[in-house]
Motif scaffolding. Structure first.
Motif, PDB file in Angstrom:
ATOM      1  N   ALA A 164      11.548  -4.517 -10.444  1.00 16.06           N
ATOM      2  CA  ALA A 164      10.941  -5.062  -9.229  1.00 16.06           C
ATOM      3  C   ALA A 164      10.030  -4.021  -8.560  1.00 16.06           C
ATOM      4  CB  ALA A 164      12.033  -5.521  -8.265  1.00 16.06           C
ATOM      5  N   PHE A 165      10.551  -2.813  -8.392  1.00 17.15           N
ATOM      6  CA  PHE A 165       9.776  -1.740  -7.766  1.00 17.15           C
ATOM      7  C   PHE A 165       8.517  -1.436  -8.577  1.00 17.15           C
ATOM      8  CE2 PHE A 165       8.785   2.744  -7.005  1.00 17.15           C
ATOM      9  CZ  PHE A 165       8.703   2.772  -5.619  1.00 17.15           C
ATOM     10  N   SER A 166       8.659  -1.413  -9.907  1.00 14.65           N
ATOM     11  CA  SER A 166       7.520  -1.073 -10.765  1.00 14.65           C
ATOM     12  C   SER A 166       6.373  -2.067 -10.620  1.00 14.65           C
ATOM     13  CB  SER A 166       7.944  -0.988 -12.238  1.00 14.65           C
ATOM     14  OG  SER A 166       8.106  -2.270 -12.822  1.00 14.65           O
ATOM     15  N   ARG A 167       6.693  -3.340 -10.374  1.00 15.03           N
ATOM     16  CA  ARG A 167       5.644  -4.348 -10.276  1.00 15.03           C
ATOM     17  C   ARG A 167       4.782  -4.139  -9.031  1.00 15.03           C
ATOM     18  NH1 ARG A 167       3.829  -5.716 -14.329  1.00 15.03           N
ATOM     19  NH2 ARG A 167       3.247  -7.812 -13.723  1.00 15.03           N
ATOM     20  N   ILE A 168       5.393  -3.625  -7.967  1.00  8.13           N
ATOM     21  CA  ILE A 168       4.623  -3.283  -6.760  1.00  8.13           C
ATOM     22  C   ILE A 168       3.907  -1.949  -6.990  1.00  8.13           C
ATOM     23  CG2 ILE A 168       4.741  -2.784  -4.289  1.00  8.13           C
ATOM     24  CD1 ILE A 168       7.421  -4.412  -4.283  1.00  8.13           C
ATOM     25  N   TYR A 169       4.623  -0.993  -7.548  1.00 11.57           N
ATOM     26  CA  TYR A 169       4.093   0.351  -7.754  1.00 11.57           C
ATOM     27  C   TYR A 169       2.809   0.332  -8.585  1.00 11.57           C
ATOM     28  CZ  TYR A 169       4.022   5.357  -8.715  1.00 11.57           C
ATOM     29  OH  TYR A 169       3.647   6.675  -8.797  1.00 11.57           O
ATOM     30  N   VAL A 170       2.794  -0.479  -9.660  1.00 12.25           N
ATOM     31  CA  VAL A 170       1.620  -0.508 -10.541  1.00 12.25           C
ATOM     32  C   VAL A 170       0.484  -1.367  -9.989  1.00 12.25           C
ATOM     33  CG1 VAL A 170       3.002  -0.028 -12.607  1.00 12.25           C
ATOM     34  CG2 VAL A 170       2.435  -2.416 -12.024  1.00 12.25           C
ATOM     35  N   GLY A 171       0.733  -2.052  -8.862  1.00 11.49           N
ATOM     36  CA  GLY A 171      -0.305  -2.837  -8.211  1.00 11.49           C
ATOM     37  C   GLY A 171      -0.401  -4.280  -8.678  1.00 11.49           C
ATOM     38  N   ALA A 172       0.574  -4.754  -9.427  1.00 11.91           N
ATOM     39  CA  ALA A 172       0.513  -6.104  -9.990  1.00 11.91           C
ATOM     40  C   ALA A 172       1.045  -7.188  -9.054  1.00 11.91           C
ATOM     41  CB  ALA A 172       1.290  -6.154 -11.308  1.00 11.91           C
ATOM     42  N   TYR A 216       0.825  -1.218   0.000  1.00  7.35           N
ATOM     43  CA  TYR A 216       0.000   0.000   0.000  1.00  7.35           C
ATOM     44  C   TYR A 216       0.857   1.266   0.000  1.00  7.35           C
ATOM     45  CZ  TYR A 216      -4.587  -2.211   0.545  1.00  7.35           C
ATOM     46  OH  TYR A 216      -5.751  -2.916   0.340  1.00  7.35           O
ATOM     47  N   ALA A 217       1.978   1.248   0.715  1.00  3.29           N
ATOM     48  CA  ALA A 217       2.847   2.431   0.763  1.00  3.29           C
ATOM     49  C   ALA A 217       3.454   2.726  -0.604  1.00  3.29           C
ATOM     50  CB  ALA A 217       3.952   2.230   1.799  1.00  3.29           C
ATOM     51  N   ILE A 218       3.964   1.690  -1.270  1.00  3.32           N
ATOM     52  CA  ILE A 218       4.585   1.889  -2.583  1.00  3.32           C
ATOM     53  C   ILE A 218       3.529   2.194  -3.630  1.00  3.32           C
ATOM     54  CG2 ILE A 218       5.885   0.741  -4.440  1.00  3.32           C
ATOM     55  CD1 ILE A 218       7.421  -0.770  -2.189  1.00  3.32           C
ATOM     56  N   ASN A 219       2.455   1.424  -3.640  1.00 11.14           N
ATOM     57  CA  ASN A 219       1.396   1.613  -4.620  1.00 11.14           C
ATOM     58  C   ASN A 219       0.667   2.941  -4.414  1.00 11.14           C
ATOM     59  OD1 ASN A 219      -1.859   0.858  -5.138  1.00 11.14           O
ATOM     60  ND2 ASN A 219      -0.432   0.370  -6.802  1.00 11.14           N
ATOM     61  N   GLY A 220       0.686   3.458  -3.209  1.00  9.57           N
ATOM     62  CA  GLY A 220      -0.026   4.696  -2.905  1.00  9.57           C
ATOM     63  C   GLY A 220       0.747   5.967  -3.206  1.00  9.57           C
ATOM     64  N   ILE A 221       1.966   5.852  -3.691  1.00  8.69           N
ATOM     65  CA  ILE A 221       2.757   7.055  -3.992  1.00  8.69           C
ATOM     66  C   ILE A 221       2.023   7.925  -5.019  1.00  8.69           C
ATOM     67  CG2 ILE A 221       4.918   7.922  -5.002  1.00  8.69           C
ATOM     68  CD1 ILE A 221       6.273   5.394  -3.759  1.00  8.69           C
ATOM     69  N   ASN A 222       1.609   7.346  -6.111  1.00 13.41           N
ATOM     70  CA  ASN A 222       0.741   7.995  -7.100  1.00 13.41           C
ATOM     71  C   ASN A 222       1.216   9.386  -7.532  1.00 13.41           C
ATOM     72  OD1 ASN A 222      -1.377   8.166  -8.866  1.00 13.41           O
ATOM     73  ND2 ASN A 222      -2.863   8.789  -7.325  1.00 13.41           N
ATOM     74  N   ASN A 223       2.424   9.429  -8.093  1.00  9.55           N
ATOM     75  CA  ASN A 223       2.986  10.654  -8.655  1.00  9.55           C
ATOM     76  C   ASN A 223       2.871  10.564 -10.175  1.00  9.55           C
ATOM     77  OD1 ASN A 223       5.621  11.755 -10.039  1.00  9.55           O
ATOM     78  ND2 ASN A 223       5.256  13.034  -8.226  1.00  9.55           N
ATOM     79  N   TYR A 224       2.399  11.614 -10.803  1.00 12.57           N
ATOM     80  CA  TYR A 224       2.146  11.584 -12.251  1.00 12.57           C
ATOM     81  C   TYR A 224       3.355  11.091 -13.045  1.00 12.57           C
ATOM     82  CZ  TYR A 224       1.132  13.088 -16.996  1.00 12.57           C
ATOM     83  OH  TYR A 224       0.951  13.112 -18.359  1.00 12.57           O
ATOM     84  N   TRP A 225       4.532  11.703 -12.844  1.00 16.03           N
ATOM     85  CA  TRP A 225       5.717  11.340 -13.624  1.00 16.03           C
ATOM     86  C   TRP A 225       6.236   9.957 -13.258  1.00 16.03           C
ATOM     87  CZ3 TRP A 225       6.044  13.859 -17.827  1.00 16.03           C
ATOM     88  CH2 TRP A 225       5.613  15.177 -17.879  1.00 16.03           C
ATOM     89  N   ASN A 251      -8.531  -4.297  -1.415  1.00 14.29           N
ATOM     90  CA  ASN A 251      -9.285  -3.127  -1.886  1.00 14.29           C
ATOM     91  C   ASN A 251      -8.361  -1.918  -1.933  1.00 14.29           C
ATOM     92  OD1 ASN A 251     -11.769  -4.515  -1.997  1.00 14.29           O
ATOM     93  ND2 ASN A 251     -11.970  -4.303   0.220  1.00 14.29           N
ATOM     94  N   ASN A 252      -8.779  -0.904  -2.667  1.00 18.35           N
ATOM     95  CA  ASN A 252      -8.124   0.406  -2.689  1.00 18.35           C
ATOM     96  C   ASN A 252      -6.706   0.385  -3.256  1.00 18.35           C
ATOM     97  OD1 ASN A 252     -10.430   1.563  -1.485  1.00 18.35           O
ATOM     98  ND2 ASN A 252      -9.687   0.924   0.529  1.00 18.35           N
ATOM     99  N   LEU A 253      -6.431  -0.518  -4.170  1.00 17.07           N
ATOM    100  CA  LEU A 253      -5.148  -0.470  -4.865  1.00 17.07           C
ATOM    101  C   LEU A 253      -5.272   0.484  -6.040  1.00 17.07           C
ATOM    102  CD1 LEU A 253      -3.778  -4.126  -5.066  1.00 17.07           C
ATOM    103  CD2 LEU A 253      -2.886  -2.236  -3.729  1.00 17.07           C
ATOM    104  N   HIS A 254      -4.203   1.152  -6.340  1.00 18.82           N
ATOM    105  CA  HIS A 254      -4.137   2.064  -7.473  1.00 18.82           C
ATOM    106  C   HIS A 254      -3.558   1.270  -8.644  1.00 18.82           C
ATOM    107  CE1 HIS A 254      -2.294   5.787  -9.436  1.00 18.82           C
ATOM    108  NE2 HIS A 254      -3.576   5.842  -9.623  1.00 18.82           N
ATOM    109  N   LEU A 255      -4.407   0.572  -9.368  1.00 22.52           N
ATOM    110  CA  LEU A 255      -3.971  -0.321 -10.445  1.00 22.52           C
ATOM    111  C   LEU A 255      -3.662   0.492 -11.695  1.00 22.52           C
ATOM    112  CD1 LEU A 255      -3.478  -3.280 -11.113  1.00 22.52           C
ATOM    113  CD2 LEU A 255      -5.835  -3.419 -11.900  1.00 22.52           C
ATOM    114  N   LEU A 256      -2.405   0.406 -12.156  1.00 19.38           N
ATOM    115  CA  LEU A 256      -1.958   1.206 -13.300  1.00 19.38           C
ATOM    116  C   LEU A 256      -1.780   0.397 -14.579  1.00 19.38           C
ATOM    117  CD1 LEU A 256       0.718   3.382 -11.465  1.00 19.38           C
ATOM    118  CD2 LEU A 256      -1.576   4.070 -12.172  1.00 19.38           C
TER     119      LEU A 256
END
Length: 185
Positions: free
Chosen positions: A143-151, A14-23, A85-90
């Motif tokens: 590795a980071f991107s796979r958590i960040y995008v919610g996968a 949730y911490a990594i996936n919740g960063i949600n920065n446009y760039w 619930n509440n994942l930011h799926l990208l």
């Protein structure tokens, strides 16, 4: 103890996936969507430099893929977006199981296989260090991107890192034996 690890895993997701920065969203989606293309391009470069190394790393990567997908379907862990619930799926939802992260497994497997075969490519030592550093940074971004995008869960990517590294170490020996038998036949 297991509950503590589970909670840590979910909280980190949730911490990594919740960063949600446009760039950062754009960068992480790009990295996640181009991982396999990047591997193909790196393999093409290796093919152009040394065909033996290309064959060796190709065999390693195929064996890692068989192992990773065997584990994926053997363990059959659902993706986080099917459970939480509440994942930011990208990225679009995938149907294949979650553990281990295939993207991460292949990125770290390729990095390790290249380490094991770099001397055979006869590149300048300074170039070797640059290649290995860039590939390691790229693998961590994958590795980071796979958590960040919610996968994936964090434990999926840690498992992928371990599987990629250990798989490449083991399968590189297997691949060298296979190629040695083919060449001497």
């Amino acid at each position: 103890m297991m509950e503590l690890l589970y909670n840590l895993d979910i909280n980190l997701l949730y911490a990594i996936n919740g960063i949600n920065n446009y760039w950062l969203n754009i960068l992480m989606i790009f990295i996640t969507n181009t991982t396999y293309l990047t591997i193909v391009l790196i393999m093409a470069l290796i093919f152009s430099k040394n065909r033996y190394v290309f064959l060796n790393i190709s065999i390693v990567m195929v064996l890692i893929a068989i192992t990773a997908y065997g584990l994926k379907y053997g363990i059959n862990e659902p993706r986080p977006y099917y459970v939480l619930n509440n994942l930011h799926l990208l990225v679009p939802m995938e149907n294949e199981p979650s553990f281990p992260s295939g993207h991460t497994t292949f990125a770290f497997g390729l990095w390790t296989a290249i380490i094991l075969n770099l001397k055979k490519m006869n590149l300048k030592k300074e170039l070797n260090n640059i290649i290995l550093t860039v590939l390691l940074i790229w693998a961590f971004f994958v590795a980071f991107s796979r958590i960040y995008v919610g996968a994936h869960y964090p434990h999926d990517v840690i498992g992928g890192m371990i599987l990629g590294i250990i798989g490449a170490l083991i399968y590189n020996k297997v691949s060298n034996r296979i190629l040695k038998n083919i060449i001497t036949s």
